[in-house]
Scaffold this motif. Structure first.
Motif, mmCIF file in Angstrom:
data_model
loop_
_atom_site.group_PDB
_atom_site.id
_atom_site.type_symbol
_atom_site.label_atom_id
_atom_site.label_comp_id
_atom_site.label_asym_id
_atom_site.label_seq_id
_atom_site.Cartn_x
_atom_site.Cartn_y
_atom_site.Cartn_z
ATOM 1 N N LEU A 133 0.634 -1.566 -0.007
ATOM 2 C CA LEU A 133 -0.145 0.415 -0.128
ATOM 3 C C LEU A 133 0.885 0.788 -0.255
ATOM 4 N N ASN A 134 2.468 1.673 0.091
ATOM 5 C CA ASN A 134 2.915 2.224 0.257
ATOM 6 C C ASN A 134 4.034 2.761 -0.996
ATOM 7 N N ALA A 135 3.751 1.661 -2.088
ATOM 8 C CA ALA A 135 4.327 1.360 -2.637
ATOM 9 C C ALA A 135 3.883 3.310 -3.941
ATOM 10 N N ASP A 136 5.056 3.501 -4.667
ATOM 11 C CA ASP A 136 4.709 4.746 -5.381
ATOM 12 C C ASP A 136 4.184 4.037 -6.675
ATOM 13 N N ASN A 137 4.895 3.737 -7.396
ATOM 14 C CA ASN A 137 4.651 2.624 -8.313
ATOM 15 C C ASN A 137 4.976 1.563 -8.342
ATOM 16 N N VAL A 138 4.864 0.922 -10.056
ATOM 17 C CA VAL A 138 6.041 -0.080 -10.534
ATOM 18 C C VAL A 138 6.162 -0.415 -11.798
ATOM 19 N N ASP A 139 6.417 1.653 -12.506
ATOM 20 C CA ASP A 139 7.076 1.379 -13.560
ATOM 21 C C ASP A 139 8.056 0.784 -14.114
ATOM 22 N N GLN A 140 9.071 0.499 -15.081
ATOM 23 C CA GLN A 140 9.926 0.281 -15.485
ATOM 24 C C GLN A 140 11.192 0.616 -14.908
ATOM 25 N N LYS A 141 10.578 2.379 -15.172
ATOM 26 C CA LYS A 141 11.813 3.366 -15.205
ATOM 27 C C LYS A 141 11.319 3.217 -13.918
ATOM 28 N N THR A 142 11.360 3.332 -13.102
ATOM 29 C CA THR A 142 11.438 2.953 -11.476
ATOM 30 C C THR A 142 12.364 1.958 -10.525
ATOM 31 N N ALA B 21 -12.756 -17.573 -5.793
ATOM 32 C CA ALA B 21 -11.952 -16.330 -5.554
ATOM 33 C C ALA B 21 -10.639 -16.017 -6.649
ATOM 34 N N SER B 22 -11.028 -15.305 -7.513
ATOM 35 C CA SER B 22 -8.916 -15.057 -7.952
ATOM 36 C C SER B 22 -8.858 -13.497 -7.989
ATOM 37 N N GLY B 23 -8.100 -13.477 -8.027
ATOM 38 C CA GLY B 23 -7.093 -12.099 -8.545
ATOM 39 C C GLY B 23 -7.880 -11.110 -6.731
ATOM 40 N N LYS B 24 -7.849 -11.665 -5.938
ATOM 41 C CA LYS B 24 -8.283 -10.737 -4.222
ATOM 42 C C LYS B 24 -6.797 -11.367 -3.827
ATOM 43 N N TYR B 25 -6.890 -9.474 -3.011
ATOM 44 C CA TYR B 25 -6.144 -9.411 -1.815
ATOM 45 C C TYR B 25 -6.861 -10.107 -0.362
ATOM 46 N N PHE B 26 -5.944 -10.536 0.263
ATOM 47 C CA PHE B 26 -5.566 -11.029 1.645
ATOM 48 C C PHE B 26 -4.941 -11.042 2.600
ATOM 49 N N ALA B 27 -5.295 -10.777 3.998
ATOM 50 C CA ALA B 27 -5.347 -10.203 5.673
ATOM 51 C C ALA B 27 -5.756 -11.326 6.339
ATOM 52 N N GLU B 28 -5.299 -11.331 7.383
ATOM 53 C CA GLU B 28 -6.082 -12.629 8.419
ATOM 54 C C GLU B 28 -7.435 -13.519 8.029
ATOM 55 N N CYS B 29 -6.779 -14.081 6.685
ATOM 56 C CA CYS B 29 -8.306 -14.698 6.114
ATOM 57 C C CYS B 29 -8.964 -14.562 5.912
ATOM 58 N N ALA B 30 -8.976 -12.914 5.611
ATOM 59 C CA ALA B 30 -9.849 -11.858 4.648
ATOM 60 C C ALA B 30 -9.876 -11.253 3.695
ATOM 61 N N LYS C 178 -8.187 -4.821 2.063
ATOM 62 C CA LYS C 178 -7.765 -3.540 0.797
ATOM 63 C C LYS C 178 -6.610 -3.408 0.085
ATOM 64 N N VAL C 179 -6.739 -3.186 -1.173
ATOM 65 C CA VAL C 179 -5.297 -2.679 -2.020
ATOM 66 C C VAL C 179 -5.019 -1.072 -2.627
ATOM 67 N N HIS C 180 -4.040 -1.876 -3.220
ATOM 68 C CA HIS C 180 -3.581 -0.190 -3.705
ATOM 69 C C HIS C 180 -4.287 -0.227 -4.855
ATOM 70 N N PRO C 181 -4.822 1.826 -4.809
ATOM 71 C CA PRO C 181 -5.267 1.362 -6.158
ATOM 72 C C PRO C 181 -4.715 1.712 -7.376
ATOM 73 N N LEU C 182 -3.405 0.778 -7.800
ATOM 74 C CA LEU C 182 -3.290 0.616 -8.722
ATOM 75 C C LEU C 182 -3.538 -0.913 -9.431
ATOM 76 N N VAL C 183 -4.523 -1.473 -8.346
ATOM 77 C CA VAL C 183 -4.317 -2.720 -8.602
ATOM 78 C C VAL C 183 -5.759 -3.009 -9.760
ATOM 79 N N HIS C 184 -6.532 -1.971 -9.772
ATOM 80 C CA HIS C 184 -7.656 -1.284 -10.486
ATOM 81 C C HIS C 184 -7.927 -0.553 -11.739
#
Length: 333
Positions: A186-195, A295-304, A307-313
């Motif tokens: 959630l703290n990542a800035d981006n995943v651009d190749q240049k970065t 279920a697929s393409g989801k992110y889990f914490a504590e077996c539930a 929330k994901v980073h906005p870039l995931v959407h």
């Protein structure tokens, strides 16, 4: 006078009981959600990366105890074999269903060699657990493939491994891919190749690590869409998770591994952080639970689901990362 002593004694006992109970409850809270479903892994063929220690070792332990045949993908074969002996001695794991194949995620040729060997031995793959990772590197370094070490180990290596194993996963009746990410994505800035490939933007603390973990979550989201677009009936699912704040060897290259700091921190680590086994619970939930069937393409914490980073959407961002990864891993040819 005796009554005063008795009253004081009872007060001390009461305070002690309350104190112990409080410590127990708080410690239990920090242990996190436990996977308690009675689900077997009998006859399942499984791969766990980075299974010679930490969370990966505990995932391998539990899947083996539940009847699965587990392949340990590890850089150090001797260390992996030592882990197997330890699992057998301490927990009664069946060593005939714990198999080591050498593989280094920081080397694409090694990943391909691992897959070739696995394909020679098995006709299907039921569960792939992308667990291996490194959290800290003091300097910007590139792998033999020309990519930043953390990003390739945590993300690109697993990207290649996953795509090479898709044909074997398709042979399974209930194929699942589980990727270990982190809440720090959630703290990542981006995943651009240049970065991610720019030495000037390398973060020796957790910035580069966070980017790699965001890439893991985005990979699950975009691959899910692509697989279902190609074949709406596909059974392959791919979910990622945050295992929790776990005391593992992922911090081995940080100041936390210094002898003095490590000794001073032990009581706090015991109290506030999860054990390796606790950290394995959400990955095990995603690998086995009937609650996440389909279920697929989801992110889990504590077996539930969490929330994901906005870039995931962001479909454009996910597609850009996917296309870059295909080229970087040599899968576009």
């Amino acid at each position: 006078m005796e009554e005063d002593h008795s009253s004081n004694f009872l007060l001390y006992v009461a305070v002690a009981i309350v104190g112990v109970a409080t410590i127990y409850l708080v410690r239990r809270f920090f242990k996190g959600k436990q996977f308690t479903e009675n689900v077997k892994a009998k006859d399942k063929v499984i791969i766990v990366t980075g299974a010679s220690a930490g969370i990966g070792k505990q995932i391998a332990r539990e899947l083996n105890i539940r009847g699965g045949k587990v392949y340990l993908m590890c850089r150090d074969v001797d260390r992996a074999n030592a882990a197997i002996r330890d699992l057998a001695a301490k927990y009664g794991c069946d060593t005939t269903r714990l198999i080591v194949i050498q593989g280094d995620l920081a080397n694409f040729a090694s990943v391909r060699k691992f897959v070739d060997e696995f394909n020679r031995r098995e006709s299907k793959l039921d569960i792939l657990v992308n667990n291996a990772g490194i959290g800290h590197y003091s300097n910007f370094e590139k792998t033999v493939d020309g990519h930043e070490v953390i990003f390739q180990t945590n993300y690109l290596g697993h990207f290649l491994l996953t795509h090479l194993l898709l044909p074997k996963l398709e042979k399974s009746d209930s194929p699942r891919i589980v990727g270990l990410s982190s809440i720090l994505h959630l703290n990542a800035d981006n995943v651009d190749q240049k970065t991610v490939e720019d030495e000037k933007k390398f973060s020796w603390m957790l910035g580069t690590y966070s980017r790699s973990k965001l890439a893991n979550v985005m990979h699950a989201a975009v691959l899910t869409k692509k697989l279902r677009a190609d074949d709406p009936t596909t059974k392959i699912t791919f979910n990622t998770c945050h295992p929790g704040a776990v005391s593992t060897e992922i911090a081995r290259n940080t100041f936390l591994s210094w002898p003095v700091i490590s000794s001073l921190a032990k009581p706090f680590i015991w109290f506030f952080m999860k054990t390796d086994y606790d950290g394995a619970q959400t990955p095990l939930f995603l690998a086995l639970s009937k609650k996440v069937d389909g279920a697929s393409g989801k992110y889990f914490a504590e077996c539930a689901e969490s929330k994901v980073h906005p870039l995931v959407h962001d479909q454009a961002a996910c597609d850009t990362l996917y296309n870059y990864s295909m080229v970087a891993c040599g899968l576009n040819k």
